[in-house]
Design a protein around this motif. Structure first.
Motif, PDB file in Angstrom:
ATOM      1  N   ASN A 284       5.766  -1.759   6.955  1.00 11.30           N
ATOM      2  CA  ASN A 284       5.572  -1.873   5.512  1.00 11.30           C
ATOM      3  C   ASN A 284       6.890  -1.752   4.755  1.00 11.30           C
ATOM      4  O   ASN A 284       7.122  -2.471   3.772  1.00 11.30           O
ATOM      5  CB  ASN A 284       4.587  -0.803   5.030  1.00 11.30           C
ATOM      6  CG  ASN A 284       3.148  -1.189   5.270  1.00 11.30           C
ATOM      7  OD1 ASN A 284       2.800  -2.369   5.285  1.00 11.30           O
ATOM      8  ND2 ASN A 284       2.284  -0.202   5.466  1.00 11.30           N
ATOM      9  N   SER A 333       4.528   3.532   3.987  1.00 16.65           N
ATOM     10  CA  SER A 333       3.093   3.717   3.806  1.00 16.65           C
ATOM     11  C   SER A 333       2.366   3.241   5.057  1.00 16.65           C
ATOM     12  O   SER A 333       2.828   2.336   5.753  1.00 16.65           O
ATOM     13  CB  SER A 333       2.605   2.914   2.600  1.00 16.65           C
ATOM     14  OG  SER A 333       1.181   2.859   2.560  1.00 16.65           O
ATOM     15  N   ASP A 335      -0.770   2.112   4.792  1.00 17.31           N
ATOM     16  CA  ASP A 335      -1.782   1.160   4.324  1.00 17.31           C
ATOM     17  C   ASP A 335      -1.439  -0.217   4.900  1.00 17.31           C
ATOM     18  O   ASP A 335      -0.385  -0.779   4.592  1.00 17.31           O
ATOM     19  CB  ASP A 335      -1.777   1.110   2.795  1.00 17.31           C
ATOM     20  CG  ASP A 335      -2.895   0.255   2.216  1.00 17.31           C
ATOM     21  OD1 ASP A 335      -3.409  -0.624   2.939  1.00 17.31           O
ATOM     22  OD2 ASP A 335      -3.247   0.454   1.048  1.00 17.31           O
ATOM     23  N   TYR A 338      -0.255  -3.012   2.337  1.00 19.60           N
ATOM     24  CA  TYR A 338       0.760  -2.775   1.307  1.00 19.60           C
ATOM     25  C   TYR A 338       1.999  -3.643   1.478  1.00 19.60           C
ATOM     26  O   TYR A 338       2.438  -4.345   0.572  1.00 19.60           O
ATOM     27  CB  TYR A 338       1.169  -1.298   1.274  1.00 19.60           C
ATOM     28  CG  TYR A 338       2.481  -1.070   0.569  1.00 19.60           C
ATOM     29  CD1 TYR A 338       2.607  -1.347  -0.790  1.00 19.60           C
ATOM     30  CD2 TYR A 338       3.619  -0.637   1.259  1.00 19.60           C
ATOM     31  CE1 TYR A 338       3.830  -1.178  -1.444  1.00 19.60           C
ATOM     32  CE2 TYR A 338       4.832  -0.467   0.619  1.00 19.60           C
ATOM     33  CZ  TYR A 338       4.927  -0.735  -0.734  1.00 19.60           C
ATOM     34  OH  TYR A 338       6.128  -0.586  -1.369  1.00 19.60           O
ATOM     35  N   TRP A 385      -7.203   1.851  -0.960  1.00 15.71           N
ATOM     36  CA  TRP A 385      -5.764   1.582  -0.990  1.00 15.71           C
ATOM     37  C   TRP A 385      -5.003   2.900  -0.933  1.00 15.71           C
ATOM     38  O   TRP A 385      -5.494   3.944  -1.367  1.00 15.71           O
ATOM     39  CB  TRP A 385      -5.383   0.846  -2.278  1.00 15.71           C
ATOM     40  CG  TRP A 385      -6.022  -0.498  -2.435  1.00 15.71           C
ATOM     41  CD1 TRP A 385      -7.226  -0.781  -3.018  1.00 15.71           C
ATOM     42  CD2 TRP A 385      -5.485  -1.751  -2.008  1.00 15.71           C
ATOM     43  NE1 TRP A 385      -7.485  -2.128  -2.975  1.00 15.71           N
ATOM     44  CE2 TRP A 385      -6.432  -2.756  -2.365  1.00 15.71           C
ATOM     45  CE3 TRP A 385      -4.317  -2.134  -1.361  1.00 15.71           C
ATOM     46  CZ2 TRP A 385      -6.231  -4.109  -2.099  1.00 15.71           C
ATOM     47  CZ3 TRP A 385      -4.112  -3.480  -1.095  1.00 15.71           C
ATOM     48  CH2 TRP A 385      -5.060  -4.455  -1.454  1.00 15.71           C
ATOM     49  N   GLY A 390      -0.359   1.430  -2.680  1.00 18.39           N
ATOM     50  CA  GLY A 390      -1.169   0.308  -2.200  1.00 18.39           C
ATOM     51  C   GLY A 390      -1.322  -0.818  -3.198  1.00 18.39           C
ATOM     52  O   GLY A 390      -1.094  -1.994  -2.885  1.00 18.39           O
TER      53      GLY A 390
END
Length: 736
Positions: A284, A333, A335, A338, A385, A390
């Protein structure tokens, strides 16, 4: 970027022929010269006729050596025209041979792709001249450099001293990498050296290098007592992000064990390798690297794979001590969507391909999304998120797509408009204001900026028809107006977002040239409404923040003030001769769209100085600009523009901003980039003087001032619901 393709076999045949012809010509030259040297008396021949290049190309040797034209004599002396021509042709042949070899080597090493029929290619950046030196620098030397820097970085990161075998530190290697980070051939060579999985582990390794562990006697090395130099780590990961992006460009290929790598599949597999879930945080960070532009196909493919992975709420700092998170980068992150969505903010075509995978035009300029598009938006609206970043990624992709609203291809523009409208609806109706981050606000302001025409319409009490938010048959619907106003409210307390919206709305309202009094009136009434509407929205937002924190309210008021300053600065750029001055970074032509927000702190000092203008508030400055444009556009009688009308009572001389009509010195009213209160007052006094009023038979100056006031009052009333004229009802702002 440019990939120059060539047929290696045919080019080689041409080069060999050229070299043979040059050798033959040189032999003949030497024979003629020898006969002249050995003869006593007059030379056998002092010159020969011009000859054409091999292959019937029609290019004359004489043209190479500066001759006057075809058929002229060519001297045969050792250093004269014939000899120089031969040397030149030998050089051309050598350059062509080098280009061919570069293309062949790039293909054989698996860096560039082969075309149909055995064609190969070499790479050059856009705008770089196709010289042999550049071809070598951006191909074979880049490949060697990428391989060498990858080896050195691995050695330095593996060394206790942080130094590679060639003596370079991690910082020095990264500094060298930064010089070549966007060159595809370099990127491919670098990634090839590490392998995709190895590369995905680099963010964590760079972070570890920039980590020290505090505690008695050094303490136990774990994240509980770790201190990370975040800035240094992020800078290094940013360079790596650019290198990875370069390797995903069309025309180049990453290979492992001689086989072409499907980069999206390999990256997805790498972050899902058992025990290495931490790589997602590093990926990310790589994808979100500022300014890195990844290949569109790579991003769309990767996002389609990652969207099936749920975000489980894991935070890198909390899972750092858990097993299974090898390769973790705590500055990123976890996520899954993202990073890839953030990257799409820098590649609008990729964002459009992901957010609108199918659909068709509706025949009225709109867009009908397909089943896959609808399902994707349902997924994006329902998934969890990362609460920290996010939605920063999603809104970056949405902002990127909105920049395509001005595309010349109708289908692209229509689908981009649909995404823009759907993004506005999601931001206002599906995301709580409490969940907005500052980055989100900046990204969402780009949606408003790229819908400046509709935003100005809303400010003037009209429906934003171009966004397709309302039922086309429902003429009285307020849904679209409320939505646009609500989005502006949610982001206006961010200074960069406020500046972005203000610049776009000012350019939209004031971009058209006028040729009639009515055109002037409409232009400045609309502009005054846009400025007042944005200012009123900012005022309401600041008032609502007062109950929460005085500091937040103060920030919101400052942002609103910046918006007004930006608006009037842009307004002034269209009057007088300041389009190349401080206002220039904030001025663009009608139809221009943005992919990124305006960053106030990044503006040139002279632009920032122009924004700090005490005369920016209210409508006086806009009235002064309106009167100046009336004078400069020939809409005011010449009698009103006579020198005696512009005498400064303090000096008895004409104002410095006045030029007599026909003098050729500039516009009649040539206002500076940021006229102060005194100048604004002087312009208004001129426009309101009895002598000028008598000369201005059609009352152009008085009417335009009145229209400015009317536009501002009515727009403010639409926000504040205090429409004293009894006309439009106010917009309803969603503040939840």
């Amino acid at each position: 970027m440019v990939f120059v393709s060539l047929d290696p076999e045919r080019l080689l045949s041409y080069v060999v022929g050229l070299e043979s012809w040059a050798a033959m010509a040189d032999t003949e030259r030497l024979q003629v010269a020898a006969r002249n040297v050995n003869r006593v008396g007059e030379p056998v021949v002092g010159s020969v006729e011009w000859k054409t290049l091999p292959g019937g190309g029609g290019a004359w040797v004489g043209a190479v050596v500066g001759g006057a034209g075809a058929g002229g004599p060519v001297p045969v002396g050792a250093g004269a025209g014939w000899g120089a021509a031969v040397v030149h042709l030998q050089g051309v042949a050598e350059e062509l041979r080098t280009r061919r070899q570069e293309a062949v080597d790039m293909n054989s090493q698996g860096v560039t792709m082969a075309g149909p029929g055995g064609w190969v290619c070499y790479y050059l950046p856009e705008g770089v001249e196709d010289t042999v030196a550049n071809v070598v620098a951006y191909n074979s030397l880049s490949v060697v450099g990428g391989r060498g820097d990858a080896t050195a970085l691995n050695q330095a990161l593996s060394s206790r001293e942080g130094v590679a075998e060639d003596g370079r530190s991690v910082e020095q290697v990264l500094a060298e990498m930064a010089k070549h980070q966007d060159v595809p051939t370099y990127g491919v060579s670098f990634v090839n050296t590490f392998g995709v999985e190895g590369f995905l582990g680099l963010p964590g390794r760079v972070e570890s290098y920039h980590t020290v562990y505090e505690g008695a006697g050094g303490g136990t090395q774990n994240m509980a007592n770790a201190v990370v130099d975040r800035e240094a780590a992020a800078q290094g990961v940013g360079v790596l992000g650019h290198v990875l992006a370069a390797s995903t460009q069309p025309g180049v290929e990453v290979r492992e064990q001689g086989e072409v790598v499907d980069m999206a599949a390999a990256v997805y597999s790498g972050v899902h390798q058992e025990g290495h879930q931490g790589r997602m945080s590093g990926l990310n960070a790589l994808l979100a690297a500022e300014g890195a532009v990844y290949g569109a196909d790579f991003l769309v493919d990767l996002a389609g794979r990652l969207e099936g992975d749920d975000y489980d709420g894991a935070v890198p700092a909390e899972v750092s001590r858990h097993k299974g998170y090898e390769g973790l980068y705590t500055g990123g992150s976890l996520d899954p969507l993202y990073g890839v969505l953030s990257a799409m903010g820098s590649n609008p075509r990729a964002a459009l391909g992901y957010l609108v995978p199918d659909g068709e035009p509706d025949g009225r300029g709109g867009w009908v999304p397909g089943q896959e598009a609808q399902e994707r938006w349902e997924l994006l609206g329902s998934r969890e998120w990362d609460p920290q970043v996010g939605l920063d990624g999603l809104t970056a992709a949405q902002a990127g797509v909105s920049s395509l609203r001005g595309d010349t291809e109708a289908g692209t523009a229509a689908s981009a408009t649909w995404v823009t409208a759907r993004s506005m609806e999601m931001a206002v109706n599906e995301v709580s204001l409490e969940d907005y981050t500052e980055t989100m606000k900046e990204n969402l302001s780009v949606l408003v900026a790229n819908s400046a025409q509709e935003a100005v319409q809303v400010a003037n009490g009209k429906d934003p028809k171009g966004l397709g938010l309302d039922d086309p048959e429902d003429k009285g619907s307020m849904e679209g107006r409320n939505l646009v106003a609500s989005l502006m409210y949610r982001v206006v307390d961010n200074e960069d977002a406020a500046a972005t919206m203000a610049a776009a709305m000012a350019n939209q309202a004031l971009g058209a040239e006028v040729s009639s009094p009515e055109g002037l009136y409409n232009k400045y009434e609309a502009a005054a409404a846009a400025q007042a509407f944005l200012e009123a929205v900012g005022s309401v937002r600041a008032s609502d923040l007062e109950a929460r924190a005085a500091s937040e309210a103060a920030g919101a008021r400052e942002a609103a003030g910046t918006a007004v300053s930006v608006f009037t600065t842009v307004a002034g750029a269209g009057v007088g001769a300041v389009t190349s001055g401080p206002a220039a970074p904030l001025v663009w032509s009608l139809g221009t769209t943005l992919a990124r927000p305006v960053v106030v702190d990044a503006l040139a000092p002279e632009t920032v100085e122009a924004l700090d203008n005490p005369a920016a508030g209210g409508t006086d400055l806009l009235e002064a600009y309106a009167c100046a444009e009336a004078a400069n556009s020939g809409l005011v009688p010449q009698e009103a523009l006579a020198p005696e009308r512009f005498v400064d009572p303090a000096t008895g001389e004409p104002y410095s901003w006045y030029h007599e009509p026909g003098s050729g010195d500039g516009p009649v009213v040539d206002l500076p980039a940021a006229p102060g209160p005194g100048t604004v007052s002087d312009v208004r006094e001129w426009a309101m003087s009895i002598e000028v009023a008598r000369a201005d038979h059609d009352d152009v100056l008085g009417t335009v001032r009145g229209r400015v006031g009317n536009g501002a009052d009515r727009a403010a009333a639409r926000v504040l619901a205090e429409d004293g004229a009894g006309g439009d009802s106010g917009v309803t702002i969603n503040k939840d």
